[in-house]
Scaffold this active site. Structure first.
Site, PDB file in Angstrom:
ATOM      1  CB  SER A 196      -0.944   0.008   1.209  1.00  0.00           C
ATOM      2  OG  SER A 196      -0.217   0.148   2.412  1.00  0.00           O
ATOM      3  CE  LYS A 257      -2.677   2.128   4.895  1.00  0.00           C
ATOM      4  NZ  LYS A 257      -2.588   1.332   3.646  1.00  0.00           N
TER       5      LYS A 257
END
Length: 398
Positions: A196, A257
């Site tokens: 990701s 993230k």
């Protein structure tokens, strides 16, 4: 006979001769080789045994792990001397330093055998046997501990119990406590399991994350030993920081993230573009990313963009598909004391856009800021061995 031979079956008698002779001057070499052996054992556990014949790997093990081993030797001997005196022992710090260094010989021999076995398998064209190699090195490491206990008892005049207490505190407990303090308050290692955050972080990257960048919350302490509200020495993250946080809906899971929205910001995705407070974030088209299956579909040519946030932080993002599931969203208003986070691999990331899965991240859930990649390996496909990505080791994360 040489003490390098007799110490294997007569460790008690041999160590008495060694500490009284010039052999004690070789402790630094033995300590450095012992640290290298520990690094080799770790690499075997990482399933990169084929890399053990690469001179770059061995040099890094010798310089990095060897230096740490020498430092640990001096600290461990000093602590062992203090504990030994409390228990009635008389050995000096120099004698214990010599003893601990010579106790690394079986582990060193195990590492040499493992490297020779890998080289032999490669010459023979045979496949790797990581389980067998790890077992062999493990047996040698166990004999190192037994030998050290026997020598410690001989030099200090201890029986098994006092030898074990001295050895346990100086060689096992002290490094563990030291590592725990570093992990809790300074830097914590994390592994990256998913794609990701490609291209900044790849699956198989191992990173150090800065624990003191944002202060400490209850998620900073290991094993959930304490629970307290808020943050101690708290500091707010900046846009563009790559952060480790605990999943709001499952506080046992760590996620990584990038922060793009701060409290009060309005965040929206429109046709794949990121908007902050109704203003599109500047982005520039780059050459396609190749050589990595970033989208999980076997496609290696992926559109790549350079995105620059309002505070000047710049990084690369990927676009796997037109009209992706999260390419067009509603406007998210970030609540107070919360953050909005995105993965750089925009069409292959579960992040704050998925309100039912992650949503807004409380600032108190922050664990650390990703700082540096200290190791990276690419998994081998179709039964092939893993390989080390040398070019990524030591890279800072932005």
């Amino acid at each position: 006979m040489s003490p390098y031979l007799t110490i294997w079956w007569r460790p008690r008698r041999t160590i008495q001769d060694v500490v009284a002779r010039p052999y004690s001057s070789r402790v630094l070499v033995l300590a450095a080789l012992g640290g290298t052996a520990s690094a080799v054992t770790w690499l075997l556990g990482m399933d990169v045994d084929q890399s053990l014949t690469d001179w770059r790997v061995l040099l890094a093990c010798l310089v990095g792990a060897g230096s740490l081993s020498i430092l640990n030797l001096y600290i461990g001997a000093w602590v062992a001397a203090g504990v030994g005196r409390l228990l009635g022992g008389t050995a000096s710090t120099a004698e214990l330093r010599t003893l601990l260094a010579w106790g690394m010989l079986p582990a060193i021999a195990g590492a040499v055998l493992a490297i020779a076995a890998v080289l032999g398998l490669r010459v023979a064209g045979a496949g790797a046997m990581p389980a067998v190699l790890a077992f062999m090195v493990g047996i040698c490491s166990l004999w190192s501990m037994v030998m050290t206990l026997l020598m410690l008892g001989s030099v200090e005049g201890f029986g098994f119990f006092r030898s074990f207490v001295t050895y346990g505190i100086s060689t096992l407990c002290l490094p563990a406590v030291f590592a725990l303090l570093i992990r809790t308050f300074l830097f914590q290692p994390f592994s990256i399991p998913s794609g990701s955050t490609i291209p900044a972080l790849l699956p198989g990257d191992y990173v150090f994350a800065n624990k003191f960048a944002y202060g400490y919350s209850r998620f900073s302490l290991p094993f959930g030993v304490a629970s307290f509200p808020g943050r101690v020495f708290g500091a707010d993250p900046a846009r563009g920081d790559m952060v480790i946080f605990r999943l709001p809906k499952d506080e046992r899971t760590d996620y990584v993230k990038r922060v793009v929205g701060l409290p009060g910001d309005r965040i929206q995705m429109k046709d794949g573009e990121l908007l902050i407070n109704s203003t599109p974030v500047r982005r520039e088209r780059m050459d396609d990313l190749t050589g990595i299956d970033a989208c999980g579909s076997g496609t290696t040519g992926v559109r790549r963009w350079r995105e620059t946030l309002p505070n000047g932080v710049s990084y690369e993002t990927l676009d796997c598909a037109d009209n992706g599931y999260f390419d067009n969203t509603t406007t998210y208003t970030v609540p107070a004391a919360h953050l909005f986070v995105l993965g750089d691999n925009r069409d292959n990331s579960t992040d704050s856009r998925a309100m039912s899965a992650i949503g807004f991240v409380p600032i108190d859930n922050l664990v650390a800021r990703v700082s540096m990649i200290f190791f990276s390996r690419a998994a081998g496909g179709a039964g092939a061995p893993s390989s080390i990505r040398f070019e990524r080791i030591g890279a800072t994360v932005r």
